[in-house]
Design an enzyme around this catalytic site. Sequence first.
Site: not given
Length: 214
Positions: A109, A113, A208
Amino acid sequence: MRIIDDPKVIVIDHPLIVHKLTQIRNKNTGTNEFRRIVNEIGGLMVYEITRDLELEDVEIETPLAKLKTKQLAGEKLCVCPILRAGLGMVEGILQLIPSARVGHIGLYRNEETLEPVEYFAKFPNKLEDRLIIVVDPMLATGGRAVSAISLIKKRGGKNFKFVCLVAAPEGVKRLREAHPDVPIYIAALDDHLNDKGYIVPGLGDAGDRIFGTK
Ligand code: URA
């Protein structure tokens, strides 16, 4: 299999899947068991998802007689996990469809933006001829799923199914709007996203918990 009001959003609530999902939602379930069960659910889901694969006529001989029967019509499949959590479902799917090809797509990501950006992509050839099963255990905001499918479409992909374990209504809506051609198969539709983008009640951070990281 239960279909909620949108026929392209399919909740696969088979009792085995519901039971296994409860096990991995439990915060006391450790990495080893979590990883094994995610793969098992992947296999069970793909069993349902491939229900409409085409069959062709074939003639064989059993030890006793000739037999006109059916076999898979050589439909080419590509399983495409979105890195990294999607990897957790791949082995379970390949156990049922060992001849499927595997593509990989990694997105991060962009913090300015907030849009997903591709950092890794590798696919088998003839994407345009394949059924592409995009896999990610969690459909949260939907941003990564939308981007992953857009990127695969740019490379020629045409025929998709999206598979996840747990979805938030927000992610389902976004993915349906962006790619109305893509059916979404989910094991459970949860309540909402929290302010950190986690699905509630969800199962926590799938990557995770699969890989034992924090
Ligand atoms: N990704 C996860 O692993 N868990 C969530 O709840 C949302 C996104």
